[in-house]
Every structure is written in C-alpha cells, then in structure tokens.
Design an enzyme around this catalytic site. Sequence first.
Site, PDB file in Angstrom:
ATOM      1  N   TYR A   1      10.375  17.201  21.179  1.00 23.40           N
ATOM      2  CA  TYR A   1      11.547  16.552  20.602  1.00 23.40           C
ATOM      3  C   TYR A   1      12.672  17.574  20.519  1.00 23.40           C
ATOM      4  O   TYR A   1      12.744  18.381  19.608  1.00 23.40           O
ATOM      5  CB  TYR A   1      11.236  15.979  19.227  1.00 23.40           C
TER       6      TYR A   1
ATOM      7  N   GLY B   1       9.514  -6.376  17.962  1.00 30.89           N
ATOM      8  CA  GLY B   1      10.754  -6.974  18.432  1.00 30.89           C
ATOM      9  C   GLY B   1      10.437  -8.118  19.370  1.00 30.89           C
ATOM     10  O   GLY B   1       9.405  -8.770  19.251  1.00 30.89           O
TER      11      GLY B   1
ATOM     12  N   PRO C   1       6.616   1.261  15.275  1.00 28.16           N
ATOM     13  CA  PRO C   1       5.824   0.238  14.590  1.00 28.16           C
ATOM     14  C   PRO C   1       6.560  -1.058  14.259  1.00 28.16           C
ATOM     15  O   PRO C   1       5.953  -1.964  13.713  1.00 28.16           O
ATOM     16  CB  PRO C   1       5.425   0.950  13.294  1.00 28.16           C
TER      17      PRO C   1
END
Length: 283
Positions: free
Chosen positions: A65, A214, A211
């Site tokens: 990241y 959609g 989590p």
Amino acid sequence: MSNEAQLGGNIAIGDGIAVSRMGYGAMQLTGPGIWGDPEDRDNAIAVLRRARELGVRLFDTAWAYGPETNETLIADALQPYDDVVIATKCGTDRTGPGQWHQDGRPERLREMVEGSLKRLGVDIIDLMQLHAPDANIPIEESIGALVDMQHEGKFRNIGLSNVSVSQLHRAQKVANIVSVQNHYSLGHREEHEDVLRACEAQNVAFFAYRPVAGGRLAKQDGALSVVAQRHSASTAQVALAWLLQRSPVVVAIPGTSKINHLEDNIEASHIQLTPADIAELET
C-alpha cells in the site's frame, strides 16, 4: 458497555491477541491507484486516530500500500501501539499506480518484512500475512520463509490472504495459520464461502476485505435497501451487520478515508438483524 464490546465483540487470534470484530483496512489512505501518500495526510492521520477512539483494535495494512507509505502513516498516527494490533502483509510487489504482482521468493519476503519492521517502528509485528500466493513459487516455500522469520522473532503470528481452501491446507502443513483475509461480502460470497467455512471449522479468524455489498443487492428496491429502511440504516451498515452475524470468526475490515463514513461503519455493529432479515438478504 465498552467500545470493544459494541464493535461486534472480540475475537482471539494467534497467541491470545484479542481484537475487535470490526477492524479497519487502511488501503484507501494512499494516493490514487494505491500509490504514494494520501492527498490530505493530516486527514488520514485523523481517520486512523478516530478509529482507535471508537474502539477499533485491528488495523490492517501492507507493504504494497503505497508501497511503504501506508505503514509509515500508521506509525505516525498510532504509535505507541499499546492498545491496538497491527496486521501487515508481504509478498505483493508494485511497479506503479494500480499495478500489482506477486513475489513469494524467500529473499524478497525477507526484504519486505525487514522494511515493515522499520517503518512501523517495532521490534516484532503482531501479524504478518502473505498477501497472495505467487504462482511461480510453491506456497510451502513462501510460508516456510515466514516460519523462519517467525522463529527469529520478527513477528508473532502468520496469516494468509487471497487463498483457496487448498492453499490454506497446504500452508497449514508448514505453519500455524491464525487468519485468512479474502474478499467477502453479502454481494460477493460464493467464491470464498468454502474458505470461510474451513476457517470456522478450525476457529481461524476470517478477515473480510471489501465487505460492503453493492450491485443488484443495493438497488433502490432490492432486499438490502428494504432491510436498511426497516432498521433506519444505510445499505452499507446493513451489509456490515450481516457480515458480523454471518460467522463468529468473521472480522470485517472496511476502509474509508472519511471520518463520517468511518463513524457510520462503526454504527453497523449496533444493528441486530432478525432471522427474517437475514433470510430476505440471502435469497
């Protein structure tokens, strides 16, 4: 009631470390394409600190990241880590924004682990996860390298991410695997349902990333929207509440770069869905 009790209760991972079942995934606190620092670094630090204030005890990050910048951000925001658990990852390399590739070679894993120790400012990391298996390196070889470093005292516990049941079982022949982190939500559960059940059978923590459901489930007249209205909640909150009730080994790790979204996510742990709600959502 303590904040930890409100956040879906606690779960013990590895050598008795207890974390809240509502964690925080820090990936979004980077620049576009998960590359570089966030545009507003002060806001990112404020989000992390607010999460801790609200009772979050598990913070998930990774070498990839940024790369590297996310771990530095966490160190700046959360040190000392007296009341939180930091979970990071190794084994995924970066060559640019949005570009990811696996590198499970033992020598590369060691480089990443050594870097994470320095950036996080610790002598030992709570949980080191293999970010994803490398198709070119047997998973046993990658996990064996992590076991060597665990014995050297570089981290307490070993976890996996983005694995199948078969890969989990292969890794377990080499190491004590305390957690698995896979993409799992109400709207994306079929692919890794068997992994969740394997973790549940062995009391291995299952970290669910991305989590919030959609797609068709979140449409205005869909089940998620109907149940959300019933509980005067958002669809995202109901999706998180469903996840926490799905299995006692689940730890949700939603990520956000906004404090108001963070607070909304935390509120999801207060929602108690009924059996009828759950049946409607899963139909």
